[in-house]
Design a protein around this motif. Structure first.
Motif, PDB file in Angstrom:
ATOM      1  N   LYS A 163      49.963  79.510   0.074  1.00 16.24           N
ATOM      2  CA  LYS A 163      50.645  80.568   0.827  1.00 16.24           C
ATOM      3  C   LYS A 163      52.050  80.114   1.238  1.00 16.24           C
ATOM      4  O   LYS A 163      53.028  80.849   1.085  1.00 16.24           O
ATOM      5  CB  LYS A 163      49.829  80.954   2.061  1.00 16.24           C
ATOM      6  CG  LYS A 163      50.446  82.078   2.854  1.00 16.24           C
ATOM      7  CD  LYS A 163      49.591  82.486   4.024  1.00 16.24           C
ATOM      8  CE  LYS A 163      50.293  83.611   4.776  1.00 16.24           C
ATOM      9  NZ  LYS A 163      49.605  83.966   6.007  1.00 16.24           N
ATOM     10  N   THR A 164      52.156  78.905   1.759  1.00 15.29           N
ATOM     11  CA  THR A 164      53.454  78.368   2.187  1.00 15.29           C
ATOM     12  C   THR A 164      54.420  78.260   1.010  1.00 15.29           C
ATOM     13  O   THR A 164      55.583  78.677   1.110  1.00 15.29           O
ATOM     14  CB  THR A 164      53.268  76.982   2.838  1.00 15.29           C
ATOM     15  OG1 THR A 164      52.446  77.128   3.996  1.00 15.29           O
ATOM     16  CG2 THR A 164      54.594  76.373   3.242  1.00 15.29           C
ATOM     17  N   LEU A 165      53.957  77.709  -0.099  1.00 15.49           N
ATOM     18  CA  LEU A 165      54.822  77.544  -1.264  1.00 15.49           C
ATOM     19  C   LEU A 165      55.228  78.889  -1.865  1.00 15.49           C
ATOM     20  O   LEU A 165      56.338  79.037  -2.383  1.00 15.49           O
ATOM     21  CB  LEU A 165      54.144  76.664  -2.310  1.00 15.49           C
ATOM     22  CG  LEU A 165      53.917  75.210  -1.896  1.00 15.49           C
ATOM     23  CD1 LEU A 165      53.067  74.480  -2.933  1.00 15.49           C
ATOM     24  CD2 LEU A 165      55.240  74.493  -1.668  1.00 15.49           C
ATOM     25  N   THR A 166      54.347  79.872  -1.762  1.00 17.04           N
ATOM     26  CA  THR A 166      54.675  81.221  -2.229  1.00 17.04           C
ATOM     27  C   THR A 166      55.723  81.851  -1.309  1.00 17.04           C
ATOM     28  O   THR A 166      56.693  82.450  -1.783  1.00 17.04           O
ATOM     29  CB  THR A 166      53.412  82.097  -2.292  1.00 17.04           C
ATOM     30  OG1 THR A 166      52.470  81.493  -3.183  1.00 17.04           O
ATOM     31  CG2 THR A 166      53.720  83.497  -2.779  1.00 17.04           C
ATOM     32  N   GLU A 167      55.540  81.708   0.004  1.00 23.79           N
ATOM     33  CA  GLU A 167      56.508  82.240   0.975  1.00 23.79           C
ATOM     34  C   GLU A 167      57.899  81.659   0.753  1.00 23.79           C
ATOM     35  O   GLU A 167      58.894  82.352   0.937  1.00 23.79           O
ATOM     36  CB  GLU A 167      56.063  81.930   2.410  1.00 23.79           C
ATOM     37  CG  GLU A 167      54.898  82.722   2.891  1.00 23.79           C
ATOM     38  CD  GLU A 167      54.372  82.232   4.243  1.00 23.79           C
ATOM     39  OE1 GLU A 167      54.848  81.186   4.745  1.00 23.79           O
ATOM     40  OE2 GLU A 167      53.483  82.907   4.787  1.00 23.79           O
ATOM     41  N   GLU A 179      46.569  84.109 -10.381  1.00 23.00           N
ATOM     42  CA  GLU A 179      47.122  82.932 -11.050  1.00 23.00           C
ATOM     43  C   GLU A 179      48.372  82.473 -10.313  1.00 23.00           C
ATOM     44  O   GLU A 179      49.113  83.278  -9.760  1.00 23.00           O
ATOM     45  CB  GLU A 179      47.487  83.258 -12.506  1.00 23.00           C
ATOM     46  CG  GLU A 179      46.303  83.523 -13.385  1.00 23.00           C
ATOM     47  CD  GLU A 179      46.693  83.833 -14.816  1.00 23.00           C
ATOM     48  OE1 GLU A 179      45.834  83.642 -15.694  1.00 23.00           O
ATOM     49  OE2 GLU A 179      47.854  84.267 -15.057  1.00 23.00           O
ATOM     50  N   TYR A 180      48.595  81.169 -10.352  1.00 22.12           N
ATOM     51  CA  TYR A 180      49.757  80.561  -9.706  1.00 22.12           C
ATOM     52  C   TYR A 180      50.578  79.823 -10.749  1.00 22.12           C
ATOM     53  O   TYR A 180      50.024  79.168 -11.632  1.00 22.12           O
ATOM     54  CB  TYR A 180      49.313  79.585  -8.610  1.00 22.12           C
ATOM     55  CG  TYR A 180      48.573  80.266  -7.495  1.00 22.12           C
ATOM     56  CD1 TYR A 180      49.257  80.806  -6.419  1.00 22.12           C
ATOM     57  CD2 TYR A 180      47.189  80.381  -7.532  1.00 22.12           C
ATOM     58  CE1 TYR A 180      48.578  81.455  -5.398  1.00 22.12           C
ATOM     59  CE2 TYR A 180      46.507  81.023  -6.513  1.00 22.12           C
ATOM     60  CZ  TYR A 180      47.210  81.558  -5.453  1.00 22.12           C
ATOM     61  OH  TYR A 180      46.534  82.199  -4.445  1.00 22.12           O
ATOM     62  N   SER A 181      51.894  79.939 -10.625  1.00 21.00           N
ATOM     63  CA  SER A 181      52.805  79.236 -11.530  1.00 21.00           C
ATOM     64  C   SER A 181      54.077  78.899 -10.758  1.00 21.00           C
ATOM     65  O   SER A 181      54.339  79.444  -9.679  1.00 21.00           O
ATOM     66  CB  SER A 181      53.128  80.097 -12.746  1.00 21.00           C
ATOM     67  OG  SER A 181      53.709  81.324 -12.346  1.00 21.00           O
ATOM     68  N   LEU A 182      54.857  77.998 -11.319  1.00 20.71           N
ATOM     69  CA  LEU A 182      56.116  77.615 -10.693  1.00 20.71           C
ATOM     70  C   LEU A 182      57.172  78.688 -10.922  1.00 20.71           C
ATOM     71  O   LEU A 182      57.244  79.288 -11.992  1.00 20.71           O
ATOM     72  CB  LEU A 182      56.624  76.295 -11.278  1.00 20.71           C
ATOM     73  CG  LEU A 182      55.791  75.057 -10.949  1.00 20.71           C
ATOM     74  CD1 LEU A 182      56.222  73.891 -11.825  1.00 20.71           C
ATOM     75  CD2 LEU A 182      55.928  74.713  -9.477  1.00 20.71           C
ATOM     76  N   THR A 183      58.002  78.912  -9.915  1.00 23.23           N
ATOM     77  CA  THR A 183      59.164  79.786 -10.066  1.00 23.23           C
ATOM     78  C   THR A 183      60.334  78.931 -10.561  1.00 23.23           C
ATOM     79  O   THR A 183      60.221  77.700 -10.659  1.00 23.23           O
ATOM     80  CB  THR A 183      59.553  80.422  -8.719  1.00 23.23           C
ATOM     81  OG1 THR A 183      59.916  79.371  -7.809  1.00 23.23           O
ATOM     82  CG2 THR A 183      58.412  81.255  -8.138  1.00 23.23           C
ATOM     83  N   ASP A 184      61.460  79.568 -10.829  1.00 22.52           N
ATOM     84  CA  ASP A 184      62.656  78.806 -11.205  1.00 22.52           C
ATOM     85  C   ASP A 184      63.044  77.839 -10.089  1.00 22.52           C
ATOM     86  O   ASP A 184      63.431  76.706 -10.348  1.00 22.52           O
ATOM     87  CB  ASP A 184      63.822  79.746 -11.512  1.00 22.52           C
ATOM     88  CG  ASP A 184      63.631  80.507 -12.813  1.00 22.52           C
ATOM     89  OD1 ASP A 184      62.812  80.070 -13.648  1.00 22.52           O
ATOM     90  OD2 ASP A 184      64.304  81.538 -12.992  1.00 22.52           O
ATOM     91  N   ARG A 185      62.925  78.283  -8.842  1.00 23.72           N
ATOM     92  CA  ARG A 185      63.239  77.407  -7.709  1.00 23.72           C
ATOM     93  C   ARG A 185      62.283  76.219  -7.675  1.00 23.72           C
ATOM     94  O   ARG A 185      62.686  75.086  -7.443  1.00 23.72           O
ATOM     95  CB  ARG A 185      63.170  78.171  -6.393  1.00 23.72           C
ATOM     96  CG  ARG A 185      63.528  77.304  -5.190  1.00 23.72           C
ATOM     97  CD  ARG A 185      63.512  78.091  -3.885  1.00 23.72           C
ATOM     98  NE  ARG A 185      64.511  79.140  -3.966  1.00 23.72           N
ATOM     99  CZ  ARG A 185      64.350  80.356  -3.435  1.00 23.72           C
ATOM    100  NH1 ARG A 185      63.253  80.666  -2.803  1.00 23.72           N
ATOM    101  NH2 ARG A 185      65.294  81.262  -3.547  1.00 23.72           N
ATOM    102  N   GLY A 186      61.016  76.475  -7.907  1.00 22.61           N
ATOM    103  CA  GLY A 186      60.035  75.388  -7.950  1.00 22.61           C
ATOM    104  C   GLY A 186      60.327  74.407  -9.065  1.00 22.61           C
ATOM    105  O   GLY A 186      60.253  73.194  -8.877  1.00 22.61           O
ATOM    106  N   ARG A 187      60.675  74.942 -10.247  1.00 29.46           N
ATOM    107  CA  ARG A 187      61.023  74.060 -11.366  1.00 29.46           C
ATOM    108  C   ARG A 187      62.282  73.258 -11.070  1.00 29.46           C
ATOM    109  O   ARG A 187      62.406  72.111 -11.501  1.00 29.46           O
ATOM    110  CB  ARG A 187      61.173  74.865 -12.659  1.00 29.46           C
ATOM    111  CG  ARG A 187      59.846  75.186 -13.314  1.00 29.46           C
ATOM    112  CD  ARG A 187      59.999  75.794 -14.695  1.00 29.46           C
ATOM    113  NE  ARG A 187      60.573  77.139 -14.674  1.00 29.46           N
ATOM    114  CZ  ARG A 187      59.907  78.245 -14.348  1.00 29.46           C
ATOM    115  NH1 ARG A 187      58.626  78.155 -14.030  1.00 29.46           N
ATOM    116  NH2 ARG A 187      60.494  79.409 -14.354  1.00 29.46           N
TER     117      ARG A 187
END
Length: 120
Positions: A63-67, A84-92
């Motif tokens: 939840k925190t990482l999604t927020e 499903e969960y995946s990395l966003t561009d910011r996460g990458r």
């Protein structure tokens, strides 16, 4: 008081304190690392790959990482619900820094453990 309020209360405009308080815990880093290694994952797949995390802590961390826009949560209209969960561009964009920290930890682990033992 919720986790977000506690972390933002003292220095809400300090990027170092604010961001590191969210991604600096071991669970956030392990979730990001796991998604880097395995791509898109469902909750139970991620739960199996991080064996010492509780379901409650994994839920809170996701939840925190999604927020914060570091991971993307995709909900499929199905019964039971499929998520499903995946990395966003910011996460990458965070991954090279996380990988550097992991490499540093591996390279220095034995020396740090030795120093801890000698300081007691």
């Amino acid at each position: 008081m919720d986790r977000k309020t506690i972390q933002d209360a003292t220095f809400p405009k300090c990027p170092i304190r604010n961001i590191l308080s969210r991604i600096g815990d071991k669970w956030a880093m392990l979730v990001l690392y796991t998604l880097e290694q395995h791509g898109t994952l469902r909750f139970n797949d991620m739960y199996r790959r991080i064996p010492d995390i509780s379901q409650k802590m994994l839920t809170a961390t996701l939840k925190t990482l999604t927020e914060d826009g570091l991971i993307f949560r995709k909900l499929y209209p199905a019964v039971p619900p499929k998520v499903e969960y995946s990395l966003t561009d910011r996460g990458r964009s965070l991954l090279p820094h996380l990988d550097a920290l992991i490499s540093w930890a591996i390279e220095n682990f034995d020396g740090i453990i030795s120093n801890r033992a000698n300081s007691n």
